[in-house]
Scaffold this active site. Structure first.
Site, PDB file in Angstrom:
ATOM      1  N   ASP B 372       5.578  34.617 -99.058  1.00 42.25           N
ATOM      2  CA  ASP B 372       4.191  34.702 -99.852  1.00 42.25           C
ATOM      3  C   ASP B 372       3.981  35.925-100.499  1.00 42.25           C
ATOM      4  O   ASP B 372       3.140  35.517-101.446  1.00 42.25           O
ATOM      5  CB  ASP B 372       3.239  34.925 -98.550  1.00 42.25           C
ATOM      6  CG  ASP B 372       3.469  33.661 -97.637  1.00 42.25           C
ATOM      7  OD1 ASP B 372       3.489  32.381 -98.350  1.00 42.25           O
ATOM      8  OD2 ASP B 372       3.275  33.734 -96.261  1.00 42.25           O
ATOM      9  N   TYR B 460      -2.429  29.621 -93.693  1.00 37.65           N
ATOM     10  CA  TYR B 460      -2.454  30.496 -92.812  1.00 37.65           C
ATOM     11  C   TYR B 460      -3.330  31.627 -93.357  1.00 37.65           C
ATOM     12  O   TYR B 460      -3.377  32.090 -94.319  1.00 37.65           O
ATOM     13  CB  TYR B 460      -0.964  31.019 -92.858  1.00 37.65           C
ATOM     14  CG  TYR B 460      -0.223  30.696 -91.412  1.00 37.65           C
ATOM     15  CD1 TYR B 460       0.495  29.750 -91.137  1.00 37.65           C
ATOM     16  CD2 TYR B 460      -0.397  31.559 -90.389  1.00 37.65           C
ATOM     17  CE1 TYR B 460       1.182  29.540 -89.895  1.00 37.65           C
ATOM     18  CE2 TYR B 460       0.098  31.367 -89.034  1.00 37.65           C
ATOM     19  CZ  TYR B 460       0.845  30.442 -88.996  1.00 37.65           C
ATOM     20  OH  TYR B 460       1.517  29.866 -87.710  1.00 37.65           O
TER      21      TYR B 460
END
Lengths: 729, 729
Positions: B372, B460
């Protein structure tokens, strides 16, 4: 300096008290309720502290329960602890019982509620009549240990066969205090102390459980006593008279043996050891922070019905103090947000035993392998909590009602606190990000309910928290603080040491070694997930390999569920490279989409004991051989090290029970979890340790149909209080 | 219901926006500062949220920094991030640079401060002149990636050789948003969507990094797009159009391939998926708690000098937002209570990379192995924090200043918060117990300072906390919340499934599987313990055996210290049954009694990756092969997965650097720690997950001569505020 004089005065009055104590302990019965102003040892230190030394920061207007004498308490729930009145009645009943009326002297080591059978408690509802109240009593008389049941309705006393197990009951406070001073009756001992340059009036001694290493520790109740100088400091623990160990007979208080191998070891200096705020010079005080406080303008969100039934948010549980376990949580239930129903989670949870082995094999240290619950009484050592510092402002305090060795009830005030905590943490959140660009930002704050006690087992302080979350999670946390058990040494600098291994620890200050040790705290968790019959399931993650024709990925993990059939299947050593989840499920109850409802044990504080399995301390502490165990429910299996832990030989531990390998699938089962810490001391632990904590969780896993806190509201400004500094009002 | 109409409107306006976007991104330069009212994608969602939908609970009077445009900011510290003015200047300089003026189109993927060399920063003092300001720019032009240094004083641009490594720069927000809508240009795609019964206006698509698995992912920048239905819910993540994957060329936005293997998989229903408070029926809301708030009547105890230098209690550190790392802590120093001196602890600490492999090898899932930070920009995805819910009342909010793909600066407001936390916990305590009977009860409350950000990488949410304690400990905590990445399935009940392994996860709701996955968050910690030259020491606990002649004990543990000579000595896989402490010490500086001063890494969140080391994702994520690594300081080694992580092949990871096996004894060293989580989803994670947290600590070990908070005062009643419910005022 007024400190030494105060201590001398205190010491002398203790000596006088000792004589009174001895006489009085051996009376068949004493006064109805101990008066803390005259009989101090088992009373709350706070009462005396306040009377002698008024101290502003002890004042607390928020605690309505302080100084209750509990004389008029009555039980409301089948699990409510024995009341003052009940304990007095037990004392009267026992005083006329053959076992004690004919005995020259006796001591009651434990007087606790004998809880009604679990099926009875499970069907009991508020408003129902209470079951006949019974007490379980552990006594010593005529050199024998006895386990008795006293029926408070019929006054009937049943004497139980205690079996052939080794070991003795938990020491009474009177055992401990008398052992502290008994060596002074020995001239050799006094001479040795003087030779070490310590004034007898500066002496502070500790009763140290001997453990069991062979013949020496069999067939008589023994204790070892080691002493310290409290000259110029209250922190006498930092001034050991190293190498001097007195072996006492705990029943006769006779000195059996004196070992002195520390004549050449100086007593460390007192400088910089006193940790009291009042002992710091005003120019030394470091005020780092402005006030910060947890405020609840509309009051706390929990209620405590009938003194013991805690109701908060979606939780309800029964809470009581216990002399051995400290705190007992029973009948913990959580409300289902969909049905509104209160659902069973845990029938009973408590600290079953501790094991604290020190890692020094030498004469004055090898035996230090404490089992604080069964030897000293984890609850007996839990002192009154300090309002505003041990617990925040809006805490509710709960007292313990215990019994002295002669059966006299006494109150340990403010032993447990209950409060809501908000650390600024987040319950759940989601923001839509720049990728999707949607305008969503939803966040819920996380507020929890904490039940806390702090046991000071001589030097060490154990803070035990049971933290309940609205999402159904229970976090069990143990904090270690207080004072290290240190060893005197001639060394003043590490550069004088040849081979640091020989220190068995870390040089913390001149002549002071912090000895390496472990802490294990074993919890007994009688889980009842939506009912008593549960199964234990290991959900093991394992790597699977793919061939290139199957997937561009070479590997992935799958979860394999294995139901433990018998107890040995559920002896768990944690493995980071072979990880599992540990579910307690109800195989008869499934969610809408067919998952069995469950709670999982989420490990934390995973240090494991590395001692030889045949080492005597590890045999006694065999309940730490695995981090997780699951046993079939058995009412008698409450204490992981055995009922009689003191000088036990390890025949009655959790390890022995589990090796019977009983069936545990779809049965009433009990989970045992051990929190472990390895502690290599460092200088920051001197002269008092900043708290180190570890915790493990009991967490819903397919217990709810969905996130149970989905529909809770966010914080809004208009709900929050308007506050002013107190000084300005 | 107004929700679908709002979304349709939103979708249409996005489509229009898309065309504008394309045009505008390819302009040599745009307006001086993005205006969030017209250009939304990279702006704070909050601004738009407020303008469209006034919402009471977003109001916050405690945050003086909101909506600053930062146009007049100037740097004060060598590590201060680039200002709006500086970014504008860089854009101007680059627009006339040969590389870009001749190029048809270009994109600036990263514009960050190029920090001055460490020795310069170390000797810089407040009041000194700043070093010449430089920027490090990563750009794509003419199908190539470039790394440039822009000197803001001389306007000089240096083009660096980027080496032969595979991989591409972090996607721009424009890459991601354009990828989301590009499939709509493809008629086949649109037909497939309609065949699945989804209206095109209900479509929400996500750009998913492809990773690298072989030839397909080499020599061109690719992305995979998967779509969801947002009909009747904002939580479109729960409504996957399963099995449909569009492979796009990220540079041309052309569809390369459409894979559809989910035609028979229904789209899960929207019922019970919307998590917004406003979407809950009023009779469904569950208000469990009365208000609770952290109150500081005299204000917070921290100050932030010149926007970035945080001073709190005994701590001082530099704090800034970063597009890739999220938050960077620099120059963390703690005050020695004895000398009053500020002592170095950590030169720089930040989230270096994440690795999130999903455990499903099938066509639409195998490639989901997110990194990420390097792929999406952990800071780029950190959205404005929600006052009162993400951070408590007295939080200070810090903005990020970033640059769009064309170099236009923009402000991410309230991206980081700083606040003091008090959970009711105990800093240290000791009570004398009934054994000693002394009147001592000393307790200190524990108050900490938290620096927080929350990144929402699509579904998320990662909450990253840096928590500073007065005892010198730094706790680094990651909380996981937000929404699961789920998989559509024909199953509605577990009883329909033959062999649960084939689910690759847990059935969470009808037709919804939560797929098993891991999270690894790797932190780069440039420790400077009392100076830059440090050593890494393993303090290993090992069992020693005794013979009966030596001791009644059969075994005990000793601590053996081993200094890591080279990097391979410091590749650590944690072992519960072979435990060690991990110290970073300064071998040249000793305490009074001769211990080397140090900080230890205290592991937590210890899940380890179990994937095959040769699996392509694990090769790229090889920085998770060990939990701890220590490398020799190298300015260029900042990102554990490599500078160019997107489609990388793993030639530039921490594992590669460490295998060079450089010397690390008494050198400037960098510690890398990976927090790991295995996540087997459960129904409680649906439709949004309660936060799960893990943390590790950096803890002083013989760094101070003694407990550094010994002399701090306890709480007293008169310091605490007087509060009233807001509604009553």
């Amino acid at each position: 300096m007024e400190t030494p004089n105060l201590f001398r005065l205190f010491f002398l009055s203790l000596c006088v008290g000792l004589v009174l104590l001895f006489t009085w302990v051996h009376l068949p019965y004493g006064p109805d309720l101990l008066d803390c102003t005259t009989n101090s040892a088992w009373c709350t230190s706070k009462n005396r502290f306040q009377s002698k030394q008024p101290n502003n920061h002890l004042k607390n207007d928020h605690n309505p329960t302080r100084h209750r004498n509990h004389v008029s308490d009555t039980p409301h729930h089948p699990l409510d602890p024995l009341t003052v009145e009940e304990i007095n009645k037990i004392r009267t009943i026992l005083s006329s019982h053959a076992l004690f009326s004919t005995s020259a002297g006796y001591a009651l080591h434990s007087i606790e509620l004998e809880e009604p059978d679990k099926p009875l408690v499970l069907k009991w509802k508020k408003g129902d009549q209470l079951f006949p109240r019974k007490a379980s009593v552990i006594a010593r008389a005529g050199g024998e240990s006895h386990v008795l049941t006293v029926d408070l309705t019929t006054s009937e006393v049943t004497v139980h066969h205690t079996g052939s197990h080794s070991g003795y009951p938990t020491m009474t406070i009177e055992d401990m205090t008398s052992a502290m001073w008994a060596p002074l009756m020995d001239a050799r001992f006094n001479r040795t102390i003087l030779e070490r340059g310590v004034d007898l009036t500066d002496l502070a001694c500790l009763p140290i459980s001997t453990g069991w290493y062979g013949k020496t520790e069999e067939n008589r109740r023994l204790i070892k006593v080691q002493c310290y100088s409290m000259k110029d400091t209250v922190n006498f623990y930092m001034r050991p008279i190293e190498g001097l160990t007195v072996l006492l007979d705990l029943d006769t208080k006779q000195v059996v043996e004196i070992s002195d191998k520390g004549a050449n070891i100086p007593i460390p200096k007192a400088a910089n050891t006193d940790y009291r705020y009042s002992a710091q010079g005003t120019n030394q005080v470091i005020k780092l922070l402005k006030p910060i406080s947890l405020e609840q303008p509309n009051g706390p969100s929990f209620t405590i019905e009938d003194d013991h039934l805690v109701k908060w948010a979606n939780w309800e549980f029964h809470l009581k103090a216990d002399a051995r376990a400290g705190v007992i949580i029973s009948r913990a239930k959580v409300r289902d947000p969909d049905t509104g129903e209160l659902r069973d989670v845990m029938y009973k949870g408590f600290t079953s035993e501790l094991f604290v082995p020190y890692m020094d094999p030498t004469d004055a240290w090898y035996f230090k392998t404490y089992m604080d619950a069964g030897e000293y009484g984890f609850g007996l050592q839990a002192m009154p909590l300090e309002p505003l510092n041990d617990c925040p402002r809006n805490a509710h305090y709960m007292d313990g009602v215990f019994a002295a060795a002669d059966g006299t009830p006494y109150v340990r005030s403010n032993m447990v606190c209950v409060f809501e905590s908000y650390a600024g943490d987040i319950g759940w959140r989601h923001t839509e990000c720049p990728i999707t660009g949607m305008e969503v930002r939803e966040v819920r704050p996380k507020v929890t309910l904490v039940v806390r006690m702090a046991a000071s087992v001589a030097n060490y302080d154990y803070i035990v928290d049971w933290e309940f979350q609205t999402d159904g999670l229970i976090r069990i946390k143990v904090g270690l603080s207080g004072i290290l058990m240190v060893k005197g040494t001639p060394y003043e600098n590490v550069n004088q040491v040849f081979g640091q291994d020989s220190l068995y620890g870390t040089l913390l200050s001149e002549n002071v070694i912090g000895v390496i040790h472990d802490h294990y705290i074993t919890f007994r968790l009688d889980m009842d997930v939506d009912g008593s019959d549960n199964s234990f399931v290991k959900v093991n993650l394992q790597r699977q390999q793919n061939s290139p024709s199957e997937s561009p990925r070479k590997s992935f993990l799958t979860a394999t569920r294995t139901v433990a059939k018998t107890e040995k299947d559920a002896q768990v050593k944690l493995k980071l490279y072979d990880p599992s989840e540990f579910h307690v499920i109800n195989p008869s109850k499934k969610t809408r989409v067919g998952n069995p409802v469950g709670y999982k044990v989420v490990p934390g504080g995973t240090a494991a004991s590395l001692l030889d399995l045949d080492d005597p301390p590890q045999k006694r502490g065999a309940f730490t051989n695995n981090q997780i165990w699951v046993t079939q429910y058995n009412r008698s299996e409450q204490w992981a090290g055995g009922l009689f832990v003191y000088q036990s030989q390890g025949e009655d531990t959790l390890a022995v029970w589990s090796n019977r390998d009983r069936e545990i699938e779809n049965k009433d089962i009990v989970v045992w979890y051990t929190l472990g810490f390895h502690h290599i001391p460092c200088q920051e632990d001197f002269p008092i340790m900043p708290t180190v904590s570890s915790s493990f969780d009991l967490k819903p896993v397919n217990f709810f149909e969905s996130n149970p806190i989905l529909r809770t509201p966010p914080n809004v400004e208009t709900d929050l209080p308007v506050c002013m500094a107190a000084a300005t009002t």
